[in-house]
Design a protein around this motif. Sequence first.
Motif, short mmCIF file in Angstrom:
data_model
loop_
_atom_site.label_atom_id
_atom_site.label_comp_id
_atom_site.label_asym_id
_atom_site.label_seq_id
_atom_site.Cartn_x
_atom_site.Cartn_y
_atom_site.Cartn_z
N VAL A 136 0.85 -1.19 0.00
CA VAL A 136 0.00 0.00 0.00
C VAL A 136 0.89 1.24 0.00
CG1 VAL A 136 -1.91 -1.12 1.22
CG2 VAL A 136 -0.14 0.04 2.53
N TRP A 137 0.28 2.39 -0.36
CA TRP A 137 1.00 3.66 -0.37
C TRP A 137 0.77 4.38 0.96
CZ3 TRP A 137 4.47 4.85 -3.98
CH2 TRP A 137 4.41 4.17 -5.21
N LEU A 138 1.81 4.43 1.77
CA LEU A 138 1.77 5.12 3.06
C LEU A 138 2.21 6.57 2.88
CD1 LEU A 138 1.59 5.11 6.22
CD2 LEU A 138 4.02 4.44 6.21
N LEU A 139 1.42 7.50 3.40
CA LEU A 139 1.79 8.92 3.33
C LEU A 139 2.63 9.26 4.56
CD1 LEU A 139 1.38 11.50 1.66
CD2 LEU A 139 -0.57 12.04 3.13
N SER A 140 3.90 9.54 4.32
CA SER A 140 4.84 9.81 5.40
C SER A 140 5.63 11.07 5.08
CB SER A 140 5.79 8.61 5.58
OG SER A 140 6.75 8.87 6.58
N ASP A 141 5.52 12.08 5.95
CA ASP A 141 6.22 13.35 5.76
C ASP A 141 5.93 13.96 4.38
OD1 ASP A 141 7.41 13.13 8.29
OD2 ASP A 141 9.07 11.92 7.47
N GLY A 142 4.67 13.84 3.96
CA GLY A 142 4.27 14.44 2.70
C GLY A 142 4.64 13.64 1.47
N GLN A 143 5.30 12.48 1.64
CA GLN A 143 5.72 11.64 0.52
C GLN A 143 4.98 10.31 0.55
OE1 GLN A 143 8.00 12.28 -2.04
NE2 GLN A 143 8.03 14.39 -1.30
N GLU A 144 4.63 9.79 -0.63
CA GLU A 144 4.02 8.47 -0.72
C GLU A 144 5.12 7.42 -0.76
OE1 GLU A 144 1.10 7.99 -3.78
OE2 GLU A 144 0.45 10.09 -3.62
N VAL A 145 5.03 6.45 0.15
CA VAL A 145 6.04 5.40 0.24
C VAL A 145 5.32 4.06 0.12
CG1 VAL A 145 7.89 4.39 1.61
CG2 VAL A 145 7.40 6.84 1.79
N LEU A 146 5.80 3.20 -0.78
CA LEU A 146 5.20 1.88 -0.97
C LEU A 146 5.72 0.94 0.11
CD1 LEU A 146 3.29 0.44 -2.99
CD2 LEU A 146 5.33 -0.39 -4.18
N VAL A 147 4.80 0.42 0.97
CA VAL A 147 5.20 -0.42 2.11
C VAL A 147 4.33 -1.67 2.15
CG1 VAL A 147 5.96 1.60 3.44
CG2 VAL A 147 3.62 0.73 3.72
N ASP A 148 4.77 -2.66 2.96
CA ASP A 148 3.97 -3.86 3.17
C ASP A 148 2.72 -3.49 3.95
OD1 ASP A 148 5.79 -5.50 1.94
OD2 ASP A 148 6.89 -5.93 3.77
N SER A 149 1.57 -4.06 3.54
CA SER A 149 0.32 -3.74 4.22
C SER A 149 0.34 -4.20 5.68
CB SER A 149 -0.86 -4.38 3.48
OG SER A 149 -0.73 -5.79 3.46
N ALA A 150 1.12 -5.25 5.97
CA ALA A 150 1.17 -5.77 7.34
C ALA A 150 1.80 -4.77 8.30
CB ALA A 150 1.95 -7.08 7.37
N SER A 151 2.55 -3.81 7.78
CA SER A 151 3.22 -2.84 8.64
C SER A 151 2.33 -1.65 8.99
CB SER A 151 4.50 -2.33 7.96
OG SER A 151 4.17 -1.55 6.81
N ILE A 152 1.16 -1.55 8.37
CA ILE A 152 0.27 -0.42 8.61
C ILE A 152 -0.36 -0.53 10.00
CG2 ILE A 152 -1.83 0.73 7.85
CD1 ILE A 152 0.54 1.23 6.04
N GLN A 153 -0.34 0.59 10.73
CA GLN A 153 -0.92 0.64 12.06
C GLN A 153 -2.15 1.54 12.06
OE1 GLN A 153 0.46 -1.21 14.56
NE2 GLN A 153 1.91 -1.97 13.03
N GLU A 154 -2.93 1.42 13.13
CA GLU A 154 -4.08 2.29 13.30
C GLU A 154 -3.65 3.75 13.29
OE1 GLU A 154 -7.72 2.92 16.52
OE2 GLU A 154 -6.37 1.20 16.69
N LYS A 155 -4.43 4.59 12.60
CA LYS A 155 -4.22 6.03 12.47
C LYS A 155 -3.16 6.41 11.43
CE LYS A 155 -5.88 7.27 17.08
NZ LYS A 155 -5.61 8.01 18.33
N ASP A 156 -2.55 5.44 10.75
CA ASP A 156 -1.66 5.76 9.63
C ASP A 156 -2.47 6.35 8.49
OD1 ASP A 156 0.66 4.98 10.81
OD2 ASP A 156 0.77 3.01 9.87
N LEU A 157 -1.80 7.17 7.66
CA LEU A 157 -2.44 7.75 6.48
C LEU A 157 -2.04 6.92 5.25
CD1 LEU A 157 -1.95 11.58 7.07
CD2 LEU A 157 -4.10 10.31 7.18
N VAL A 158 -3.03 6.46 4.51
CA VAL A 158 -2.80 5.63 3.33
C VAL A 158 -3.45 6.29 2.12
CG1 VAL A 158 -3.28 3.40 2.24
CG2 VAL A 158 -2.59 3.49 4.63
N VAL A 159 -2.71 6.36 1.01
CA VAL A 159 -3.22 6.96 -0.22
C VAL A 159 -3.74 5.86 -1.13
CG1 VAL A 159 -2.68 8.39 -2.23
CG2 VAL A 159 -1.58 8.87 -0.03
#
Length: 691
Positions: free
Chosen positions: A198-221
Amino acid sequence: MKFVIKHDIRGRIRVQALNGRMSIEQADTLQYYLDTRDCVTAAKVQRKTQSIVVCYTGKREQVISLLQNFHYEDVNVPQAVFQSSGRALNEEYWEKLVNKVILRAGSKMFLPYPIRAGIAFAKSWKYIWKGVKALAHGRVEVPVLDATAIGVSVFRGDFDTAGSVMFLLGIGEILEEWTHKKSVGDLARSMSLNIEKVWLLSDGQEVLVDSASIQEKDLVVIHMGNVVPFDGTVEAGEGMVNQSSLTGESVPVAKAPGASVYAGTVLEEGELTIRVKVGNGASKYDRIAAMIEESEKLKSSVEGKAEHLADKLVPYTLAGAAATWFFTRNVTKTLAVLMVDFSCALKLAIPISVLSAIREAGAEHVTVKGGKYLEAVAEADTIVFDKTGTLTKACPTVAEVVPFNGESPDELLRLAACLEEHFPHSMAKAVVDAAKARNLNHEEKHSKVEYIVAHGISTTVEGRKAIIGSYHFVFDDEKCVLPAGTEAKFEALPAEYSHLYLAVEGVLAAVICIEDPIRPEAPAVIRALKDAGISKVVMMTGDSGRTAGAVAAKVGVDAFFAEVLPEDKARFVEEEKAKGRKVMMIGDGINDSPALSAADVGIAISDGAEIAREIADVTVGAEDLWQLVALKHIGNGLMKRIHKNYCSIVGFNTGLIALGVAGILQPTTSALLHNTSTLVISLNSMKPLCK
């Protein structure tokens, strides 16, 4: 983990764990650990006996080392694994069954008859009340039969017969509920959400990460055409979300900041940034299980007919019992008729046949979303193929990058990959994979990416407009031009490849040549489909007529259509249906979605666009097309099995009624044989259709 080896042959080992009593969660943890090891082909963990069977490839020592190094606390298991394992369900119903048998045997051996009679009298009111309620609502159904049989026995003072009947009915209820819930659970697990990146929004940048690493309240594009991977709330952006997989709504729902979105729905238009509520897609499993249990839209018409026929036969059974009493004045013979009904077997065996067929399809890497789609597969006589990623291999590759603006091929490929990585399509994946193979890392330097379905992609890179897509999109729609003096080079592009055109600021920058070879099994698969009952095979593609004609000739389709748009495919499907034909549509891209929705059965390739997979009724693996043949055979076999079950159920139960009227069978014997036959037919319905 400590263990002893109980049995050992090449490729399979059975061990006994010695770490004390194993909990359900520990058993699921060990199962997950073994299933995710590369060398393990299959594993089975028996919690109560602590027996572990492992089938493997490679060296025996590697498996032993895996088991020796295993510690429960070291394994990070997704929460969805525990929620959907089914182990707790099986143990719960097994204990219910065992407890009921033990209590029945114990009461017969140790309780005096007056106490047993009192217990039977008290229990009988539950069944009698159900029958009364059914009659009060104007329904003459199975509860009326049960209430009549039990009530007559109690009225006569025959509490042993009443107790035996209630015991057998209770066993039947447990088995029916267990079988149904297990079948639904198996199917729901096969359909559960499985998104790796999934695309995680981190510090204004989209980063492609494993979905298993996503936590509650993370921003996903979430980009257009992708599946929503988690439950969440829209923080930014607007879009139209297809929620049909969960709610059945046929029209996409508008989503804006503040709106809720749900795992497993599809973003058809726009772009959304969501704040995650629930990670790992766990909520999708629960909703799918509820949907399968509750949604009538997934039932096949044969399941509906079975339920209708079962209820319709109850008045005839009651009439037969009344006639038996009228002519014989024999209560025992009358009860023998009441002990037999067609409903239990029809209502259990037919749905189990369907669910079992869906599970069998799953074993062939085919996911079917409901019984009615298997029935439609069996009835289908026309099949429509998309070309790219379907009849051709699901993994096209970049054969050559031809520059037109003086930049190096690697730089142009880097730019193309930067655009294409946001959208799931086999051609886009080929570009991204080629850049990755050449270690061409690309930072996100472009602005918002716009995807024009069936045409291409448009964005702005460092202030310059960049587009990539088809010839029609780049040259006809966007009016791009060739650089001066490159006309001959353009005309000399290799004709054996598909072409992607990359333009910057209205001028062609590069042509990416994509090698898209035909699947070697495609001609044989088409012949096999015709042997299985398909009479018309059509290919539709957006490619040129020359390329389409060459592919059509090689694979052996009956007709082909080139340079078609998404609406053309959907229109063709509707026209075929208007002629009375049953149509299967097979595709892998966003542009195939309208036709997938229009077909009697929409079939998506698993490596294709997520929106295609969600909209489709069936998803097949990308490995080879033989799964389509397996699907057709399973559908055909299911209809034959259901017809056979109808004949067996009606024939056997009619025979029981006749034997009861003749006085050959006692009521308890009729009830026992009736319930046994229901169980046997249901278990037979679980057997594989294709051996």
